[in-house]
Design a protein around this motif. Structure first.
Motif, PDB file in Angstrom:
ATOM      1  N   SER A  29     -20.134 -39.018   0.780  1.00 39.75           N
ATOM      2  CA  SER A  29     -19.465 -38.031   1.620  1.00 39.75           C
ATOM      3  C   SER A  29     -17.986 -38.367   1.779  1.00 39.75           C
ATOM      4  O   SER A  29     -17.171 -37.480   1.976  1.00 39.75           O
ATOM      5  N   LYS A  30     -17.635 -39.684   1.610  1.00 40.82           N
ATOM      6  CA  LYS A  30     -16.210 -40.036   1.637  1.00 40.82           C
ATOM      7  C   LYS A  30     -15.510 -39.444   0.400  1.00 40.82           C
ATOM      8  O   LYS A  30     -14.426 -38.878   0.484  1.00 40.82           O
ATOM      9  N   GLN A  33     -15.046 -35.787   0.850  1.00 46.55           N
ATOM     10  CA  GLN A  33     -13.925 -35.500   1.738  1.00 46.55           C
ATOM     11  C   GLN A  33     -12.600 -35.665   0.995  1.00 46.55           C
ATOM     12  O   GLN A  33     -11.680 -34.850   1.142  1.00 46.55           O
ATOM     13  N   LYS A  36     -12.025 -32.644  -1.145  1.00 46.85           N
ATOM     14  CA  LYS A  36     -11.594 -31.485  -0.358  1.00 46.85           C
ATOM     15  C   LYS A  36     -10.124 -31.616   0.031  1.00 46.85           C
ATOM     16  O   LYS A  36      -9.352 -30.672  -0.095  1.00 46.85           O
ATOM     17  N   ASP A  37      -9.736 -32.824   0.510  1.00 41.75           N
ATOM     18  CA  ASP A  37      -8.345 -33.036   0.911  1.00 41.75           C
ATOM     19  C   ASP A  37      -7.405 -32.847  -0.271  1.00 41.75           C
ATOM     20  O   ASP A  37      -6.340 -32.246  -0.142  1.00 41.75           O
ATOM     21  N   THR A  99     -13.315 -26.855   5.632  1.00 40.03           N
ATOM     22  CA  THR A  99     -12.915 -27.899   6.581  1.00 40.03           C
ATOM     23  C   THR A  99     -12.784 -27.433   8.038  1.00 40.03           C
ATOM     24  O   THR A  99     -12.966 -28.236   8.940  1.00 40.03           O
TER      25      THR A  99
END
Ligand code: ADP
Length: 267
Positions: A29-30, A33, A36-37, A99
């Motif tokens: 999940s990191k 993320q 996504k960023d 997000t």
């Protein structure tokens, strides 16, 4: 600081036996993320230089004494820069949908008003193609949701219907509300889709015919946006289609989403 994210998988064996697998998904999940960023940052960073480029292109197009070959090149450059802008805007929309806090900005949304607005926008751009676009359903239907997101979902469905339906085709936005929930369905009598493609249509950049999609101004992200908007509204998308006859995209909102008419409108 060292919190761990875990996923539980329960396998059932016979009556009483269970195998429970607990998986540490913190790293996954990191990474998710970070992805996504990254997409959000890249899209934002690309927007500014593109706006500057488009500005210069416009200045050049307005200049006097431009040789005809330049004119052609300039108009190609404008249209490609326009495509890139749509792509970046869709990527930014998708990033926000992934997000932004799900519970923020909930309001009572009038689906009939929304559908009428989308239909009006669609009529403006389809004056040449002479599509018939109409809204059917009750006089009023309200749900709890985020108006801008819902508008972009319905718009994407209606603009797709226009893109994949020949001139003079019929596009219907049907609204129905009852004790079992609310549906907004967008149907057309256009090209239709081979059933084998249907399960993958909401994936980013999945297209049945990439050339066709690009020529009609598609970014390949429309249905991914629709899927994310619906997910954020606990709603579901069902796609029905018959090649050569047409398609129907049904958005189903569970009963908990139904809302009463807001007081401020009742005067
Ligand atoms: P695009 O920008 O390519 O339209 P979308 O994500 O909106 O991207 O749609 C994905 C693909 O689904 C399209 O490329 C097209 O092949 C198919 N599609 C979407 N809507 C329709 C429709 N109403 N009729 C036929 N095909 C459709």
């Amino acid at each position: 600081k060292n919190s761990m994210e875990v996923e539980f998988l329960v396998h059932k064996f016979g009556q009483n036996e269970r195998l429970i697998v607990v998986r540490d998904i913190s790293r996954l999940s990191k990474l998710e993320q970070m992805r996504k960023d990254f997409v959000a940052n890249v899209s934002h960073e690309l927007r500014t230089p593109l706006t500057v480029l488009r500005g210069y292109l416009e200045t050049l197009e307005d200049a006097d004494n431009i040789p005809p070959v330049w004119n052609k090149a300039l108009s190609h450059m404008q249209s490609q820069a326009g495509r890139m802008t749509s792509l970046i805007n869709d990527l930014i929309t998708l990033s926000r949908l992934e997000t932004d806090e799900k519970e923020h900005g909930q309001e009572v949304v009038s689906l009939v008003t929304l559908a009428d607005m989308v239909a009006e926008d669609a009529r403006q751009i389809s004056t040449e193609s002479k599509h018939l676009i109409s809204v059917n359903g009750p006089k009023e239907a309200f749900i709890y949701g985020r108006e801008q997101e819902l508008r972009s979902a319905i718009s994407n469905l209606v603009f797709n219907a226009i893109n994949y339906t020949p001139s003079e085709g019929i596009i219907l936005i049907d609204i129905a509300q009852g004790p079992d929930g609310t549906t907004v369905s967008v149907s057309d009598n256009g090209d239709g889709i081979d059933p084998k493609h249907i399960p993958r249509l909401t994936e980013r950049f999945y297209r049945v015919d990439p050339g066709r999609s690009v020529n009609s101004g598609g970014t390949g992200l429309g249905l991914a946006i629709v899927k994310h908007v619906l997910l954020r509204h606990n709603a579901e998308l069902t796609i029905k289609s018959t090649p050569g006859r047409g398609s129907e995209f049904i958005c189903y909102f569970p009963p908990a989403r139904s809302a009463a008419k807001p007081l401020k409108h009742s005067a």
